[in-house]
Scaffold this motif. Structure first.
Motif, PDB file in Angstrom:
ATOM      1  N   GLY A  16      18.914 -20.319 -39.571  1.00  0.00           N
ATOM      2  CA  GLY A  16      19.768 -21.081 -40.473  1.00  0.00           C
ATOM      3  C   GLY A  16      19.380 -22.546 -40.531  1.00  0.00           C
ATOM      4  N   ILE A  17      19.025 -23.116 -39.388  1.00  0.00           N
ATOM      5  CA  ILE A  17      18.573 -24.512 -39.357  1.00  0.00           C
ATOM      6  C   ILE A  17      17.291 -24.670 -40.166  1.00  0.00           C
ATOM      7  CG2 ILE A  17      17.627 -26.321 -37.859  1.00  0.00           C
ATOM      8  CD1 ILE A  17      19.537 -25.238 -35.663  1.00  0.00           C
ATOM      9  N   VAL A  18      16.335 -23.767 -39.945  1.00  0.00           N
ATOM     10  CA  VAL A  18      15.052 -23.869 -40.654  1.00  0.00           C
ATOM     11  C   VAL A  18      15.264 -23.755 -42.160  1.00  0.00           C
ATOM     12  CG1 VAL A  18      12.757 -22.854 -40.907  1.00  0.00           C
ATOM     13  CG2 VAL A  18      13.833 -22.913 -38.660  1.00  0.00           C
ATOM     14  N   ARG A  19      16.158 -22.869 -42.568  1.00  0.00           N
ATOM     15  CA  ARG A  19      16.397 -22.666 -43.992  1.00  0.00           C
ATOM     16  C   ARG A  19      17.160 -23.834 -44.617  1.00  0.00           C
ATOM     17  NH1 ARG A  19      14.244 -19.910 -48.022  1.00  0.00           N
ATOM     18  NH2 ARG A  19      14.159 -17.970 -46.828  1.00  0.00           N
ATOM     19  N   ARG A  20      18.214 -24.310 -43.972  1.00  0.00           N
ATOM     20  CA  ARG A  20      19.115 -25.286 -44.600  1.00  0.00           C
ATOM     21  C   ARG A  20      18.583 -26.710 -44.594  1.00  0.00           C
ATOM     22  NH1 ARG A  20      22.814 -22.314 -41.577  1.00  0.00           N
ATOM     23  NH2 ARG A  20      22.943 -23.970 -40.006  1.00  0.00           N
ATOM     24  N   SER A  22      12.676 -24.848 -48.990  1.00  0.00           N
ATOM     25  CA  SER A  22      13.459 -23.620 -49.100  1.00  0.00           C
ATOM     26  C   SER A  22      13.978 -23.519 -50.526  1.00  0.00           C
ATOM     27  CB  SER A  22      14.621 -23.648 -48.104  1.00  0.00           C
ATOM     28  OG  SER A  22      15.479 -22.560 -48.307  1.00  0.00           O
ATOM     29  N   GLU A  23      13.594 -22.456 -51.220  1.00  0.00           N
ATOM     30  CA  GLU A  23      13.961 -22.312 -52.623  1.00  0.00           C
ATOM     31  C   GLU A  23      15.299 -21.581 -52.782  1.00  0.00           C
ATOM     32  OE1 GLU A  23      12.492 -22.255 -56.889  1.00  0.00           O
ATOM     33  OE2 GLU A  23      12.453 -23.586 -55.172  1.00  0.00           O
ATOM     34  N   ASP A  24      15.474 -20.513 -52.029  1.00  0.00           N
ATOM     35  CA  ASP A  24      16.689 -19.702 -52.064  1.00  0.00           C
ATOM     36  C   ASP A  24      16.652 -18.833 -50.801  1.00  0.00           C
ATOM     37  OD1 ASP A  24      15.146 -17.273 -52.571  1.00  0.00           O
ATOM     38  OD2 ASP A  24      14.979 -17.938 -54.648  1.00  0.00           O
ATOM     39  N   PRO A  25      17.603 -17.934 -50.612  1.00  0.00           N
ATOM     40  CA  PRO A  25      17.607 -17.167 -49.358  1.00  0.00           C
ATOM     41  C   PRO A  25      16.372 -16.305 -49.106  1.00  0.00           C
ATOM     42  CG  PRO A  25      19.756 -17.066 -50.394  1.00  0.00           C
ATOM     43  CD  PRO A  25      18.838 -17.725 -51.386  1.00  0.00           C
ATOM     44  N   ASP A  26      15.492 -16.151 -50.085  1.00  0.00           N
ATOM     45  CA  ASP A  26      14.340 -15.270 -49.862  1.00  0.00           C
ATOM     46  C   ASP A  26      12.994 -15.895 -50.217  1.00  0.00           C
ATOM     47  OD1 ASP A  26      13.312 -12.714 -49.014  1.00  0.00           O
ATOM     48  OD2 ASP A  26      12.873 -12.278 -51.120  1.00  0.00           O
ATOM     49  N   HIS A  27      12.958 -17.152 -50.641  1.00  0.00           N
ATOM     50  CA  HIS A  27      11.691 -17.747 -51.065  1.00  0.00           C
ATOM     51  C   HIS A  27      11.439 -19.093 -50.385  1.00  0.00           C
ATOM     52  CE1 HIS A  27      12.110 -14.824 -54.374  1.00  0.00           C
ATOM     53  NE2 HIS A  27      10.790 -14.875 -54.408  1.00  0.00           N
ATOM     54  N   TRP A  28      10.150 -19.330 -50.108  1.00  0.00           N
ATOM     55  CA  TRP A  28       9.660 -20.604 -49.598  1.00  0.00           C
ATOM     56  C   TRP A  28       8.595 -21.121 -50.556  1.00  0.00           C
ATOM     57  CZ3 TRP A  28      11.943 -22.869 -45.483  1.00  0.00           C
ATOM     58  CH2 TRP A  28      12.734 -22.064 -44.663  1.00  0.00           C
ATOM     59  N   VAL A  29       8.600 -22.441 -50.780  1.00  0.00           N
ATOM     60  CA  VAL A  29       7.677 -23.042 -51.734  1.00  0.00           C
ATOM     61  C   VAL A  29       6.971 -24.213 -51.066  1.00  0.00           C
ATOM     62  CG1 VAL A  29       7.454 -24.241 -53.945  1.00  0.00           C
ATOM     63  CG2 VAL A  29       9.105 -22.372 -53.700  1.00  0.00           C
ATOM     64  N   VAL A  30       5.643 -24.254 -51.183  1.00  0.00           N
ATOM     65  CA  VAL A  30       4.862 -25.393 -50.715  1.00  0.00           C
ATOM     66  C   VAL A  30       4.613 -26.311 -51.910  1.00  0.00           C
ATOM     67  CG1 VAL A  30       2.751 -26.159 -49.569  1.00  0.00           C
ATOM     68  CG2 VAL A  30       3.752 -23.925 -48.990  1.00  0.00           C
ATOM     69  N   ARG A  31       4.928 -27.595 -51.738  1.00  0.00           N
ATOM     70  CA  ARG A  31       4.776 -28.549 -52.836  1.00  0.00           C
ATOM     71  C   ARG A  31       4.000 -29.774 -52.383  1.00  0.00           C
ATOM     72  NH1 ARG A  31      10.631 -27.539 -54.011  1.00  0.00           N
ATOM     73  NH2 ARG A  31      10.696 -26.109 -55.789  1.00  0.00           N
ATOM     74  N   ASN A  32       3.218 -30.304 -53.310  1.00  0.00           N
ATOM     75  CA  ASN A  32       2.640 -31.639 -53.191  1.00  0.00           C
ATOM     76  C   ASN A  32       3.449 -32.534 -54.118  1.00  0.00           C
ATOM     77  OD1 ASN A  32       0.659 -30.666 -51.495  1.00  0.00           O
ATOM     78  ND2 ASN A  32      -0.890 -30.492 -53.097  1.00  0.00           N
ATOM     79  N   GLY A  33       4.356 -33.321 -53.564  1.00  0.00           N
ATOM     80  CA  GLY A  33       5.274 -34.066 -54.407  1.00  0.00           C
ATOM     81  C   GLY A  33       6.165 -33.093 -55.167  1.00  0.00           C
ATOM     82  N   ASP A  34       6.160 -33.213 -56.499  1.00  0.00           N
ATOM     83  CA  ASP A  34       6.960 -32.309 -57.334  1.00  0.00           C
ATOM     84  C   ASP A  34       6.174 -31.084 -57.779  1.00  0.00           C
ATOM     85  OD1 ASP A  34       9.145 -34.026 -57.218  1.00  0.00           O
ATOM     86  OD2 ASP A  34       8.474 -35.178 -58.966  1.00  0.00           O
ATOM     87  N   ARG A  35       4.892 -31.005 -57.424  1.00  0.00           N
ATOM     88  CA  ARG A  35       4.057 -29.910 -57.926  1.00  0.00           C
ATOM     89  C   ARG A  35       4.059 -28.738 -56.945  1.00  0.00           C
ATOM     90  NH1 ARG A  35      -1.531 -28.201 -58.169  1.00  0.00           N
ATOM     91  NH2 ARG A  35      -2.170 -29.796 -56.658  1.00  0.00           N
ATOM     92  N   GLU A  36       4.447 -27.585 -57.437  1.00  0.00           N
ATOM     93  CA  GLU A  36       4.417 -26.373 -56.623  1.00  0.00           C
ATOM     94  C   GLU A  36       2.990 -25.864 -56.518  1.00  0.00           C
ATOM     95  OE1 GLU A  36       5.820 -21.757 -57.169  1.00  0.00           O
ATOM     96  OE2 GLU A  36       7.331 -23.308 -57.571  1.00  0.00           O
ATOM     97  N   ILE A  37       2.528 -25.609 -55.282  1.00  0.00           N
ATOM     98  CA  ILE A  37       1.165 -25.106 -55.109  1.00  0.00           C
ATOM     99  C   ILE A  37       1.133 -23.694 -54.540  1.00  0.00           C
ATOM    100  CG2 ILE A  37       0.205 -27.431 -54.859  1.00  0.00           C
ATOM    101  CD1 ILE A  37      -0.027 -26.860 -51.834  1.00  0.00           C
ATOM    102  N   ALA A  38       2.260 -23.224 -54.003  1.00  0.00           N
ATOM    103  CA  ALA A  38       2.296 -21.855 -53.474  1.00  0.00           C
ATOM    104  C   ALA A  38       3.744 -21.443 -53.284  1.00  0.00           C
ATOM    105  CB  ALA A  38       1.537 -21.752 -52.155  1.00  0.00           C
ATOM    106  N   ARG A  39       3.967 -20.113 -53.358  1.00  0.00           N
ATOM    107  CA  ARG A  39       5.314 -19.555 -53.215  1.00  0.00           C
ATOM    108  C   ARG A  39       5.218 -18.257 -52.409  1.00  0.00           C
ATOM    109  NH1 ARG A  39      10.313 -19.569 -56.192  1.00  0.00           N
ATOM    110  NH2 ARG A  39       9.464 -21.415 -57.238  1.00  0.00           N
ATOM    111  N   TYR A  40       6.191 -18.066 -51.495  1.00  0.00           N
ATOM    112  CA  TYR A  40       6.143 -16.907 -50.606  1.00  0.00           C
ATOM    113  C   TYR A  40       7.533 -16.322 -50.412  1.00  0.00           C
ATOM    114  CZ  TYR A  40       1.600 -18.831 -49.634  1.00  0.00           C
ATOM    115  OH  TYR A  40       0.337 -19.323 -49.788  1.00  0.00           O
ATOM    116  N   ARG A  41       7.558 -15.018 -50.132  1.00  0.00           N
ATOM    117  CA  ARG A  41       8.789 -14.350 -49.748  1.00  0.00           C
ATOM    118  C   ARG A  41       9.052 -14.589 -48.268  1.00  0.00           C
ATOM    119  NH1 ARG A  41      10.079 -10.155 -53.361  1.00  0.00           N
ATOM    120  NH2 ARG A  41      12.020  -9.989 -52.171  1.00  0.00           N
ATOM    121  N   ASP A  42      10.292 -14.439 -47.873  1.00  0.00           N
ATOM    122  CA  ASP A  42      10.659 -14.649 -46.477  1.00  0.00           C
ATOM    123  C   ASP A  42       9.852 -13.737 -45.552  1.00  0.00           C
ATOM    124  OD1 ASP A  42      12.536 -16.395 -45.112  1.00  0.00           O
ATOM    125  OD2 ASP A  42      13.464 -14.579 -44.347  1.00  0.00           O
ATOM    126  N   ARG A  43       9.566 -12.531 -45.996  1.00  0.00           N
ATOM    127  CA  ARG A  43       8.845 -11.567 -45.159  1.00  0.00           C
ATOM    128  C   ARG A  43       7.382 -11.953 -44.944  1.00  0.00           C
ATOM    129  NH1 ARG A  43       9.607  -8.147 -50.041  1.00  0.00           N
ATOM    130  NH2 ARG A  43       7.642  -8.170 -51.215  1.00  0.00           N
TER     131      ARG A  43
END
Length: 351
Positions: A32-36, A242-263
């Motif tokens: 929960g800490i990592v996500r929030r 943290s994008e939502d309960p199931d997604h993580w997003v890597v960004r450079n500033g405002d630019r999204e460079i990668a997206r992953y599921r929690d799994r």
């Protein structure tokens, strides 16, 4: 027949596994800490300012810092601290950080009577190559630790073997979550980096490793599907959101460079304790009457370089001088000699 001399980076015992380590409510609190509280910085961005500093810690013996840059070693693994030096940053883990559940196994590993909680942190990473050739965790000496001393210097101090008088014993409880058998294991050298390694293979599900990591070379193995491991756009300033309960997003500033599921994520929670054999050791640590200073550290290192006949110009600022750091790296150079056939270090640029 003579007994082989113990390597200076050899743990007090081989690491052991503890399955189903955290209770469900503890797991929920930690994740929960990592996500929030995202976004999070890269591990590399937390600890290093130059290639020379990184090479002092990594096992990349023989690498010429003039031929590489710090960005060559970036891996998309992100970190932050949950508690440090007795201060808890998130109340959800207060009781866990101060628990006997974490401290007692470290005391028992060393046969120590006394101990205190030092650091609690997490690493979480997306699918990636591991370019880490092997490293050991930052050791602690009276007066010098990660809170006041760069990691590169702590590494050089450990490899030199010159500061044992001031050493404080440590141990780790490192709990892994990686629900995949696509690589992602843990390679370690429990008999010293000059002897063959061993592995703990994935998957990991709330799997704790009790270890003496400041005295043992180890490394994260590459993880995730091979086609997802390249990250040409990753930068030192990249952040994990943290994008939502199931997604993580890597960004450079405002630019999204990668997206992953929690799994897709490989996460660990890392606890370190200091332990002491006798009450007199505790008193010496607490009263600061026999502490190292940075001036004393460099005095000892410079004396040893001269004893060895190493030619150099003593720098005005040895803490940041890249040529002097590179000289110390070369003088006290050591690294693992071999790797598991199933889990070699990745080579940047290899097909």
């Amino acid at each position: 027949m003579t007994t082989r001399q113990r390597h200076p980076i050899t743990p007090v015992m081989h690491p052991t596994l503890v399955h189903d380590f955290y209770e469900p409510d503890e797991v929920e609190a930690l994740f929960g800490i990592v996500r929030r509280h995202a976004p999070w910085k890269l591990v590399l961005a937390h600890h290093f300012k130059s290639t020379e500093e990184y090479l002092a810690v990594s096992g990349g013996a023989g690498v010429d810092p003039a031929e590489v840059s710090l960005s060559d070693f970036i891996a998309p693994v992100f970190r932050d601290y949950l508690a440090e030096e007795g201060v808890v940053f998130y109340p959800e883990v207060h009781d866990l950080y101060f628990s006997k559940k974490l401290l007692d196994p470290v005391k028992e590993m060393h046969g120590a009577k006394y101990g205190l909680a030092l650091h609690m942190l997490f690493n979480t990473g997306v699918p990636s190559h591991s370019f880490d050739a092997g490293h050991f965790d930052s050791a602690n000496w009276r007066g010098c630790s990660i809170v006041n001393t760069p990691i590169w210097l702590l590494s050089v101090m450990a490899k030199s073997g010159l500061f044992d008088h001031w050493a404080v014993k440590t141990g780790q409880m490192i709990t892994y979550f990686y629900n995949s058998d696509i690589d992602g294991g843990f390679t370690y050298w429990p008999d010293g980096p000059d002897l063959p390694p061993r592995r703990f293979k994935a998957p990991f599900d709330n799997t704790c490793i009790l270890s003496d990591n400041s005295k043992m070379y180890h490394r994260r193995e590459s993880n995730g599907p091979a086609h997802q491991r390249d990250h040409p756009d990753i930068r030192l300033e990249s952040l994990l959101h943290s994008e939502d309960p199931d997604h993580w997003v890597v960004r450079n500033g405002d630019r999204e460079i990668a997206r992953y599921r929690d799994r897709d994520m490989r996460t660990l929670f890392h606890y370190t304790a200091l332990v002491f054999d006798e009450l007199s050791d505790v008193r010496t640590y607490l009263d600061r009457t026999d502490d190292l200073t940075h001036e004393k550290v460099f005095e000892v290192l410079v004396h040893d370089l001269r004893r060895r006949g190493v030619k150099f110009t003593e720098p005005t600022d040895p803490m940041t001088d890249p040529e002097f750091i590179a000289l110390l790296n070369k003088t006290y150079e050591m690294a693992p000699r071999e790797y598991p056939a199933a889990a070699p270090p990745a080579v940047r640029g290899a097909a």
